[in-house]
Design an enzyme around this catalytic site. Sequence first.
Site, PDB file in Angstrom:
ATOM      1  N   LYS A  91       4.007  13.295  29.227  1.00  0.00           N
ATOM      2  CA  LYS A  91       3.154  13.285  28.037  1.00  0.00           C
ATOM      3  C   LYS A  91       2.076  14.368  28.125  1.00  0.00           C
ATOM      4  CE  LYS A  91       4.149   8.476  27.101  1.00  0.00           C
ATOM      5  NZ  LYS A  91       3.722   7.099  26.868  1.00  0.00           N
ATOM      6  N   GLN A 113      -1.113   3.576  29.207  1.00  0.00           N
ATOM      7  CA  GLN A 113       0.296   3.415  29.582  1.00  0.00           C
ATOM      8  C   GLN A 113       0.574   1.977  30.035  1.00  0.00           C
ATOM      9  OE1 GLN A 113       2.502   5.824  29.075  1.00  0.00           O
ATOM     10  NE2 GLN A 113       4.285   4.866  30.016  1.00  0.00           N
ATOM     11  N   ASP A 162      -0.244   5.125  19.860  1.00  0.00           N
ATOM     12  CA  ASP A 162       0.933   4.365  20.294  1.00  0.00           C
ATOM     13  C   ASP A 162       1.442   3.424  19.197  1.00  0.00           C
ATOM     14  OD1 ASP A 162       2.109   4.792  22.785  1.00  0.00           O
ATOM     15  OD2 ASP A 162       0.447   3.849  23.862  1.00  0.00           O
TER      16      ASP A 162
HETATM   17  N1  L34 Z   1       1.405   2.692  26.106  1.00  0.00           N
HETATM   18  N2  L34 Z   1       3.320   2.504  27.340  1.00  0.00           N
HETATM   19  C1  L34 Z   1       2.671   2.997  26.276  1.00  0.00           C
HETATM   20  N3  L34 Z   1       3.295   3.790  25.358  1.00  0.00           N
HETATM   21  C2  L34 Z   1       4.592   4.124  25.509  1.00  0.00           C
HETATM   22  O1  L34 Z   1       5.213   4.855  24.575  1.00  0.00           O
HETATM   23  C3  L34 Z   1       5.282   3.651  26.633  1.00  0.00           C
HETATM   24  N4  L34 Z   1       6.589   4.011  26.906  1.00  0.00           N
HETATM   25  C4  L34 Z   1       7.477   3.027  27.527  1.00  0.00           C
HETATM   26  C5  L34 Z   1       6.759   2.477  28.757  1.00  0.00           C
HETATM   27  N5  L34 Z   1       5.332   2.273  28.547  1.00  0.00           N
HETATM   28  C6  L34 Z   1       4.625   2.814  27.536  1.00  0.00           C
HETATM   29  C7  L34 Z   1       6.951   5.242  27.320  1.00  0.00           C
HETATM   30  O2  L34 Z   1       6.221   6.217  27.236  1.00  0.00           O
HETATM   31  C8  L34 Z   1       8.679   3.879  27.870  1.00  0.00           C
HETATM   32  N6  L34 Z   1       8.216   5.251  27.785  1.00  0.00           N
HETATM   33  C9  L34 Z   1       8.955   6.393  28.175  1.00  0.00           C
HETATM   34  C10 L34 Z   1       8.483   7.678  28.014  1.00  0.00           C
HETATM   35  C11 L34 Z   1       9.208   8.783  28.411  1.00  0.00           C
HETATM   36  C12 L34 Z   1      10.429   8.620  28.986  1.00  0.00           C
HETATM   37  C13 L34 Z   1      10.932   7.345  29.169  1.00  0.00           C
HETATM   38  C14 L34 Z   1      10.196   6.241  28.765  1.00  0.00           C
HETATM   39  C15 L34 Z   1      11.180   9.845  29.440  1.00  0.00           C
HETATM   40  O3  L34 Z   1      10.638  10.912  29.510  1.00  0.00           O
HETATM   41  N7  L34 Z   1      12.442   9.684  29.832  1.00  0.00           N
HETATM   42  C16 L34 Z   1      13.299  10.741  30.308  1.00  0.00           C
HETATM   43  C17 L34 Z   1      13.532  10.628  31.804  1.00  0.00           C
HETATM   44  C18 L34 Z   1      12.293  10.644  32.596  1.00  0.00           C
HETATM   45  C19 L34 Z   1      12.546  10.378  34.088  1.00  0.00           C
HETATM   46  O4  L34 Z   1      12.996  11.311  34.770  1.00  0.00           O
HETATM   47  O5  L34 Z   1      12.308   9.242  34.543  1.00  0.00           O
HETATM   48  C20 L34 Z   1      14.642  10.620  29.609  1.00  0.00           C
HETATM   49  O6  L34 Z   1      15.337  11.619  29.492  1.00  0.00           O
HETATM   50  O7  L34 Z   1      15.000   9.501  29.207  1.00  0.00           O
END
Ligand code: L34
Length: 284
Positions: free
Chosen positions: A52, A96, A119
């Site tokens: 982020k 988060q 959010d």
């Molecule tokens: N307050 N908490 C708050 N806001 C959110 O919007 C979230 N979320 C969820 C968990 N807690 C939160 C996220 O940001 C899930 N989440 C989230 C954000 C980004 C990714 C996955 C979940 C992401 O970047 N995923 C990548 C892989 C990252 C890695 O290597 O682990 C993908 O390609 O899916």
Amino acid sequence: MAEIIDGKKISEAIKDEVKAENEILLEKGFKGTLAVVLVGDDPASSVYVKNKKKACEYVGFESLSYEKPSSMTEDELLFLIDELNNDENIDGILVQLPLPPHIDEDKVIAAISPIKDVDGFHVQSVGAMVVGTDGFLPCTPAGIIELLKRYDIKIDGKNCVVVGRSNIVGKPAAILMLRENATVTITHSHTKNLKDICSDADILIVGVGKRHFINSEYVKEGAVVIDVGIHRDENNKLSGDVDFEDVKNKASYITPVPGGVGPMTIAMLMKNCLLSLKRRVGEV
Ligand code: L34
């Protein structure tokens, strides 16, 4: 074989759109700022928060980082949020999740000013979403709708089954699909005949937090399958709530993990931050 929905590519396109719009605001002397609060050292949360902050840098927002030990008390966190609410240079506040068990998440979310709730988790934002009035939409479900639209997947009149009823995925995803005129069914751990219900879905959205929970037996031939789950195995390999290898032969479209919904969450956060900045400076 299904077409794989490229969430990474679409998320990059969205970030480029935000960046281009933001450049105009930057030229006028307006800089958006996101406060990112991380309590504790959950490794997955650290990765998401890092992504982020990187996205903020890419689009030209300032990100202020508040990384606190898991020993932080609820009162200390509420005090910090109060400070961020009152800081007129901050456009968005992101705490988060999940928070350590001694902190009441609902109380924390309620403390965030709705005008900085990028959010979309505050009850006021949720209420606005349900009614369909202006507010911040939650990033993950909004990202799902965006993916469907950018792939020209028709939602209107389709049967959509949502598996899972969490406040950050299942419930809001169902509401947003309803707003797009889908016929929506929400299923959960008490649902009977889950396989039959899922097998009726034109669009199946899965956010249950159980690795490979959905296999091809739950999927109708030609269905669109959106996987919101994310799990890391002992070799650090990521996978979702859907058994991708099994389901990809039956679905018409499918999101991968990684590279599906995850990056969209971050792109939509950038969109919400831009919206918050535009509201602050009177551009919307
Ligand atoms: N307050 N908490 C708050 N806001 C959110 O919007 C979230 N979320 C969820 C968990 N807690 C939160 C996220 O940001 C899930 N989440 C989230 C954000 C980004 C990714 C996955 C979940 C992401 O970047 N995923 C990548 C892989 C990252 C890695 O290597 O682990 C993908 O390609 O899916």
